[in-house]
Design an enzyme around this catalytic site. Sequence first.
Site, PDB file in Angstrom:
ATOM      1  N   ASP A 166     -35.989 -58.663 -20.509  1.00  0.00           N
ATOM      2  CA  ASP A 166     -35.226 -59.025 -21.715  1.00  0.00           C
ATOM      3  C   ASP A 166     -35.170 -60.516 -21.990  1.00  0.00           C
ATOM      4  O   ASP A 166     -34.641 -60.921 -23.032  1.00  0.00           O
ATOM      5  CB  ASP A 166     -33.792 -58.475 -21.577  1.00  0.00           C
ATOM      6  CG  ASP A 166     -33.790 -56.953 -21.600  1.00  0.00           C
ATOM      7  OD1 ASP A 166     -33.145 -56.345 -20.737  1.00  0.00           O
ATOM      8  OD2 ASP A 166     -34.469 -56.384 -22.485  1.00  0.00           O
ATOM      9  N   HIS A 185     -32.113 -58.197 -11.622  1.00  0.00           N
ATOM     10  CA  HIS A 185     -32.589 -56.802 -11.764  1.00  0.00           C
ATOM     11  C   HIS A 185     -32.222 -56.026 -10.515  1.00  0.00           C
ATOM     12  O   HIS A 185     -32.244 -56.579  -9.407  1.00  0.00           O
ATOM     13  CB  HIS A 185     -34.115 -56.773 -11.958  1.00  0.00           C
ATOM     14  CG  HIS A 185     -34.602 -55.500 -12.559  1.00  0.00           C
ATOM     15  ND1 HIS A 185     -34.830 -54.373 -11.804  1.00  0.00           N
ATOM     16  CD2 HIS A 185     -34.877 -55.173 -13.842  1.00  0.00           C
ATOM     17  CE1 HIS A 185     -35.240 -53.403 -12.606  1.00  0.00           C
ATOM     18  NE2 HIS A 185     -35.276 -53.852 -13.844  1.00  0.00           N
TER      19      HIS A 185
HETATM   20  C1  SDX Z   1     -32.904 -53.767 -17.925  1.00  0.00           C
HETATM   21  O1  SDX Z   1     -33.051 -50.663 -14.092  1.00  0.00           O
HETATM   22  C2  SDX Z   1     -34.032 -50.992 -14.898  1.00  0.00           C
HETATM   23  O2  SDX Z   1     -35.180 -50.761 -14.649  1.00  0.00           O
HETATM   24  C3  SDX Z   1     -33.580 -51.657 -16.207  1.00  0.00           C
HETATM   25  C4  SDX Z   1     -34.708 -52.221 -17.079  1.00  0.00           C
HETATM   26  C5  SDX Z   1     -35.579 -51.125 -17.691  1.00  0.00           C
HETATM   27  O3  SDX Z   1     -36.725 -51.419 -18.023  1.00  0.00           O
HETATM   28  O4  SDX Z   1     -35.017 -49.994 -17.938  1.00  0.00           O
HETATM   29  O5  SDX Z   1     -35.510 -53.131 -16.340  1.00  0.00           O
HETATM   30  C6  SDX Z   1     -34.098 -52.964 -18.289  1.00  0.00           C
HETATM   31  O6  SDX Z   1     -31.800 -53.268 -18.007  1.00  0.00           O
HETATM   32  C7  SDX Z   1     -33.110 -55.163 -17.393  1.00  0.00           C
HETATM   33  C8  SDX Z   1     -31.754 -55.850 -17.012  1.00  0.00           C
HETATM   34  C9  SDX Z   1     -31.123 -56.405 -18.263  1.00  0.00           C
HETATM   35  N1  SDX Z   1     -29.762 -56.907 -17.967  1.00  0.00           N
HETATM   36  C10 SDX Z   1     -29.504 -58.233 -17.938  1.00  0.00           C
HETATM   37  O7  SDX Z   1     -30.349 -59.133 -18.093  1.00  0.00           O
HETATM   38  C11 SDX Z   1     -28.024 -58.558 -17.727  1.00  0.00           C
HETATM   39  C12 SDX Z   1     -27.878 -59.663 -16.680  1.00  0.00           C
HETATM   40  N2  SDX Z   1     -28.202 -59.128 -15.365  1.00  0.00           N
HETATM   41  C13 SDX Z   1     -27.174 -58.625 -14.521  1.00  0.00           C
HETATM   42  O8  SDX Z   1     -26.062 -58.112 -15.144  1.00  0.00           O
HETATM   43  C14 SDX Z   1     -27.697 -57.869 -13.297  1.00  0.00           C
HETATM   44  O9  SDX Z   1     -28.665 -58.657 -12.750  1.00  0.00           O
HETATM   45  C15 SDX Z   1     -28.203 -56.449 -13.462  1.00  0.00           C
HETATM   46  C16 SDX Z   1     -27.232 -55.574 -14.199  1.00  0.00           C
HETATM   47  C17 SDX Z   1     -29.516 -56.456 -14.166  1.00  0.00           C
HETATM   48  C18 SDX Z   1     -28.427 -55.888 -12.049  1.00  0.00           C
HETATM   49  O10 SDX Z   1     -27.170 -55.723 -11.484  1.00  0.00           O
HETATM   50  P1  SDX Z   1     -27.003 -55.369  -9.928  1.00  0.00           P
HETATM   51  O11 SDX Z   1     -28.272 -54.846  -9.345  1.00  0.00           O
HETATM   52  O12 SDX Z   1     -25.760 -54.539  -9.806  1.00  0.00           O
HETATM   53  O13 SDX Z   1     -26.811 -56.771  -9.255  1.00  0.00           O
HETATM   54  P2  SDX Z   1     -25.423 -57.422  -8.893  1.00  0.00           P
HETATM   55  O14 SDX Z   1     -24.556 -57.419 -10.116  1.00  0.00           O
HETATM   56  O15 SDX Z   1     -24.908 -56.762  -7.651  1.00  0.00           O
HETATM   57  O16 SDX Z   1     -25.855 -58.923  -8.600  1.00  0.00           O
HETATM   58  C19 SDX Z   1     -26.059 -59.407  -7.297  1.00  0.00           C
HETATM   59  C20 SDX Z   1     -25.484 -60.828  -7.331  1.00  0.00           C
HETATM   60  C21 SDX Z   1     -24.011 -60.868  -7.737  1.00  0.00           C
HETATM   61  O17 SDX Z   1     -23.491 -62.059  -7.209  1.00  0.00           O
HETATM   62  P3  SDX Z   1     -22.557 -61.970  -5.825  1.00  0.00           P
HETATM   63  O18 SDX Z   1     -21.448 -60.988  -6.138  1.00  0.00           O
HETATM   64  O19 SDX Z   1     -23.515 -61.496  -4.760  1.00  0.00           O
HETATM   65  O20 SDX Z   1     -22.074 -63.386  -5.603  1.00  0.00           O
HETATM   66  O21 SDX Z   1     -26.176 -61.591  -8.329  1.00  0.00           O
HETATM   67  C22 SDX Z   1     -25.242 -61.987  -9.344  1.00  0.00           C
HETATM   68  C23 SDX Z   1     -24.062 -61.064  -9.230  1.00  0.00           C
HETATM   69  O22 SDX Z   1     -22.887 -61.674  -9.743  1.00  0.00           O
HETATM   70  N3  SDX Z   1     -25.953 -61.807 -10.624  1.00  0.00           N
HETATM   71  C24 SDX Z   1     -25.942 -62.678 -11.620  1.00  0.00           C
HETATM   72  C25 SDX Z   1     -26.781 -62.137 -12.604  1.00  0.00           C
HETATM   73  N4  SDX Z   1     -27.273 -60.969 -12.180  1.00  0.00           N
HETATM   74  C26 SDX Z   1     -26.753 -60.769 -10.948  1.00  0.00           C
HETATM   75  N5  SDX Z   1     -25.293 -63.850 -11.782  1.00  0.00           N
HETATM   76  C27 SDX Z   1     -25.502 -64.489 -12.949  1.00  0.00           C
HETATM   77  N6  SDX Z   1     -26.312 -64.046 -13.940  1.00  0.00           N
HETATM   78  C28 SDX Z   1     -26.954 -62.865 -13.810  1.00  0.00           C
HETATM   79  N7  SDX Z   1     -27.748 -62.431 -14.783  1.00  0.00           N
END
Ligand code: SDX
Length: 430
Positions: free
Chosen positions: A364, A307
Site C-alpha cells: 500500500d 506486514h
Molecule cells: C495489507 O495480510 C496480508 O497479506 C495483507 C495484504 C494483502 O495483500 O492482503 O498484504 C494487504 O493489508 C497490507 C498492510 C496494510 N496496512 C498498513 O500499512 C497499516 C500499517 N501497518 C500496521 O498496522 C501493521 O504493520 C499491520 C497491521 C500491517 C501488521 O500488524 P501486526 O502483524 O499485528 O504487527 P504488530 O501490530 O504486532 O506490529 C509489531 C510491532 C508493534 O510494535 P511493538 O508493540 O512491538 O513495540 O511493530 C509496530 C507495532 O506497534 N508496528 C508499527 C507499524 N506496523 C507495526 N509501528 C509503526 N508503524 C507501522 N506501520
Amino acid sequence: MGDIAKIILNGNEYEFPVLTGTEQEKAIDMRTLRLKTGYIAFDPGYANVGSCQSAITFIDGDKGILRYRGIPIEQLAEHASFVEVAYLLIYGELPNEKELNKWSAEFTEHSMIHEDMKNFFDGYPAGGHPMGILSAMVCSLSAYYPELERVELTSMDFRRISVELISKVRTIAAFSYKKKIGEPFVYPRSDLKYIPNFLNMMFSSPNRVYEVQDCVANALRTLFVLHADHEQNCGTSSVRMVGSSLANLYASVSAGICALWGPLHGGANQRVTEMLQSIQQSGGDVAHFITQVKDRKNNTKLMGFGHRVYKNYDPRAKIIKQRTDVLLNKLGIHDPLLEIALKLEEAALKDSFFVERKLYPNVDFYSGIIYRAIGIPVDMAPVMFAMARMAGWIAHWKEMRDEADLRISRPRQVYVGHQQRDFIPMEKRG
Ligand code: SDX
C-alpha cells in the site's frame, strides 16, 4: 512415519501429527487437540495458526517471495494480463489462447449491471464511501441472479458468477465515481478490454472522450496483477469464514470487501496518501513525522509499512515503486508526495525502531501515487484493491467449498467473564 509433536499435560503425553507443505512449511495438526486433551489452542489474531491447506498462493515472508500457483509475482507483473491471472488463480493454470479469448469475451458480455441497480445510486448520499457502495452492490447482485444463489453450484454457475463479479465490480466502481462527481454514468463498451473499459467508464463523459494511454493501462494492469491474491489475509479469511456457512459467493465476497476496507488492511492505501498529504501540508518535515511514529504515546503509524507475514521488503512494493517512477516520467508528472514517500522510506529503513521490528514498505505504500497520477480519487484506492482481489477471493471460496471435509468455521474462546450469578430485580439494583 512423519514427524510428530508431543504435548505433556498433567503428566499425560499427547501426540499430534505434523503436516509438511510443498515448500517444507511445517504445521502441528491440532484437529484432535480438544478431543484428546480437553484443551484448546489460544492465538488471537491467528498469527500462529493455519486455517486451511491451500494450493493457490505461496508467500515466504522472510525471503520476500510471492507466487500465484507457483509462478513468481515478478514474472506475472511483467507478462500477464489481469484477466489471465484471474483465470490462473481460479482454475490453477494459465489459459491457452482459446481459453483466454473465451474467458475475456465473457467479461465483456457480463460487464453491465441490471438497470434497476441504478436506483441504488440514486438513493446513496454522494459523499458515501465507495467501499460501502461496492460491498452493498456486490451483495445485492444476488437478488438479480437468484438462480445462482443455489448452495450447490454447477461448474457453469460458478464460472458465470465469477465472471459476473470480476467484470461488474468495474462498472459499480466507475458508477460510484460518476455519482460522486455528478456526471452521467458511462456504460461499458464491447470493444475495450478489462482495464481500458474501466478507465473509459471512469473518465469519459458525453462531452469528453478519454484516451487510454498505454503507460496508464499498463500501470493499472501491474497493480491489478499484484493485488489479485495474497493467501489467508484478513479479507480472504473473511470470505472463507462466511463461505463456510454455505452462504453464496456474492455474500462471501461482500464480506471480503468490508474487511478490506479497514485501514490496517486494504484501506491503508487511502490512509498512506492522506498521511503524505498531511506531512506535505505541515511543511514536509519527514524527520518530525518519524519521531511522532516512534513516540508510542501518539499512536501514530507509518501507514503502508509493516506486514504480518513479510518481515522483509514486500516484493509487490518493490515492483510498484519501479512502476511509479516509469509512469510519472512517461506522464511528465512531478508529485511532491512521491518525494515525501521516498524520504520516509529512506529514513525508516535506517532507523532502529523500524529495523528492529522488521517494518518495510508493503503493497500500500506507493500504490496511491500511481492512482493520483491517473486521476483516481483517494477514497477509491481501496476499491481498486477490492476489484483486483475479487479474483483471489473467488479462487479461495471455490477451494474452500471443494474441500471434502468442509466444516463451518467456528473458533472457540477462553471465557473470562462472571461466574454464575443470579438475576437482580430492578428494585434491588444499585
Ligand atoms: C495489507 O495480510 C496480508 O497479506 C495483507 C495484504 C494483502 O495483500 O492482503 O498484504 C494487504 O493489508 C497490507 C498492510 C496494510 N496496512 C498498513 O500499512 C497499516 C500499517 N501497518 C500496521 O498496522 C501493521 O504493520 C499491520 C497491521 C500491517 C501488521 O500488524 P501486526 O502483524 O499485528 O504487527 P504488530 O501490530 O504486532 O506490529 C509489531 C510491532 C508493534 O510494535 P511493538 O508493540 O512491538 O513495540 O511493530 C509496530 C507495532 O506497534 N508496528 C508499527 C507499524 N506496523 C507495526 N509501528 C509503526 N508503524 C507501522 N506501520
